[in-house]
Write a protein that holds these residues in place. Structure first.
Motif, short mmCIF file in Angstrom:
data_model
loop_
_atom_site.label_atom_id
_atom_site.label_comp_id
_atom_site.label_asym_id
_atom_site.label_seq_id
_atom_site.Cartn_x
_atom_site.Cartn_y
_atom_site.Cartn_z
N PRO A 67 0.78 -1.29 -0.12
CA PRO A 67 -0.03 -0.22 -0.03
C PRO A 67 0.95 1.14 0.20
N ASP A 68 0.54 2.16 -0.82
CA ASP A 68 1.26 3.42 -0.91
C ASP A 68 0.98 4.51 0.56
N ALA A 69 1.48 5.56 0.61
CA ALA A 69 1.29 6.42 1.61
C ALA A 69 -0.38 6.92 1.93
N ARG A 70 -0.82 6.96 0.93
CA ARG A 70 -2.22 7.53 1.24
C ARG A 70 -3.16 6.27 1.61
N ALA A 71 -2.89 5.13 0.94
CA ALA A 71 -3.55 3.83 1.69
C ALA A 71 -3.08 3.57 3.02
N LEU A 72 -1.87 3.57 3.41
CA LEU A 72 -1.49 3.46 4.64
C LEU A 72 -2.13 4.53 5.82
N ALA A 73 -2.52 5.88 5.34
CA ALA A 73 -3.13 6.85 6.19
C ALA A 73 -4.40 6.46 6.10
N VAL A 74 -5.21 6.10 5.27
CA VAL A 74 -6.58 5.47 5.44
C VAL A 74 -6.63 4.36 6.43
N LEU A 75 -5.65 3.55 6.37
CA LEU A 75 -5.71 2.34 7.25
C LEU A 75 -5.37 2.72 8.61
N GLU A 76 -4.62 3.69 8.93
CA GLU A 76 -4.18 4.36 10.10
C GLU A 76 -5.40 5.25 10.60
N GLY A 77 -6.25 5.61 9.84
CA GLY A 77 -7.42 6.28 10.28
C GLY A 77 -8.42 5.59 10.84
N VAL A 78 -8.43 4.21 9.98
CA VAL A 78 -9.52 3.31 10.75
C VAL A 78 -8.94 2.79 11.90
N ARG A 79 -7.69 2.81 12.13
CA ARG A 79 -7.16 2.14 13.63
C ARG A 79 -7.41 3.09 14.55
N ILE A 80 -7.32 4.21 14.14
CA ILE A 80 -7.30 5.51 15.13
C ILE A 80 -9.01 5.40 15.44
N ALA A 81 -9.81 5.50 14.44
CA ALA A 81 -11.35 5.52 14.72
C ALA A 81 -11.68 4.24 15.71
N GLN A 82 -11.22 3.14 15.32
CA GLN A 82 -11.58 1.83 16.13
C GLN A 82 -11.04 2.03 17.70
N GLU A 83 -10.04 2.84 17.78
CA GLU A 83 -9.54 2.82 19.23
C GLU A 83 -10.23 3.88 19.94
N ASP A 84 -10.75 5.08 19.13
CA ASP A 84 -11.55 5.81 19.66
C ASP A 84 -12.85 5.10 20.18
N LEU A 85 -13.35 4.16 19.49
CA LEU A 85 -14.54 3.58 19.76
C LEU A 85 -14.38 2.73 21.01
N ARG A 86 -13.28 1.85 21.00
CA ARG A 86 -12.62 1.18 22.37
C ARG A 86 -12.94 1.98 23.49
N ARG A 87 -12.17 3.13 23.35
CA ARG A 87 -11.97 4.03 24.64
C ARG A 87 -13.28 4.73 25.12
N SER A 88 -14.12 4.70 24.29
CA SER A 88 -15.26 5.65 24.39
C SER A 88 -16.17 4.73 24.97
#
Length: 200
Positions: A67-88
């Motif tokens: 995956p290129d930089a943009r695709a990795l950023a999208v993936l990281e965004g999903v990880r961050i969102a899921q962590e937001d969900l877990r912590r909330s």
């Protein structure tokens, strides 16, 4: 590019340009060994030997699949969102939300999601999940959610969740969801509008 589909016994009579590269592919490692032994004069030339299922699997350029930089950023965004969900507090499934909302129909829940007064995010197996942070302790949905969502510059449910769950400088470091639960809808709506204006 030239492809020889027969089984070459000897390649010594094969005329090639000086810069040619040749890949000899076979499902049989033994057959490749025989070709090597019969054509020892080719050592040092650009001949490569591959074996395996369908042969070509080993010549695939693995870097093409990275995956290129943009695709990795999208993936990281999903990880961050899921962590937001877990912590909330995680999320409820549809049946749990129906129980909280005193047995309302699926259609009523769908309508609330569509109009923006109930937040749903994609969950496991792409089933909708409903972040628990949007519910009060008595099981009712936090007031003002629709107004906040209308003020935000996005319809992406993960971005909306991130806005609600994270401390916000526009709110003196307080979390928008906490202020909504305190009834301070106007403050959160204003912060959401400023987010849209700032493009933050």
């Amino acid at each position: 590019m030239m492809v020889l589909k027969h089984k070459p016994g000897a390649l010594k009579d094969l005329t090639l340009p000086a810069d040619a590269q040749v890949a000899i592919v076979s499902k049989s490692a033994r057959a490749l060994q025989k070709v090597r032994e019969r054509n020892k004069q080719l050592a040092g030339r650009a001949f490569r030997f591959f074996s395996g299922s369908f042969g070509m699997a080993t010549v695939v350029n693995k870097e093409a699949f990275a995956p290129d930089a943009r695709a990795l950023a999208v993936l990281e965004g999903v990880r961050i969102a899921q962590e937001d969900l877990r912590r909330s507090g995680g999320a409820y499934d549809l049946d749990q939300v129906r129980t909280l909302m005193r047995g309302v129909s699926r259609q009523a829940i769908d309508k609330r999601v569509q109009e923006g007064s109930l937040l749903a995010v994609p969950g496991p197996s792409n089933h909708r999940s409903f972040p628990t942070l949007q519910f009060n302790v008595d099981g009712t949905v936090v007031e003002g959610l629709k107004s906040v969502r209308e003020a935000l510059p996005t319809d992406n449910p993960w971005t909306i969740l991130n806005f609600l769950a994270q401390p916000d400088d526009r709110l003196n470091g307080r979390k928008p969801i906490d202020l909504l639960k305190q009834g301070k809808v106007d403050l959160v709506v204003e912060a959401a509008r400023r987010m849209a204006q700032q493009g933050a």
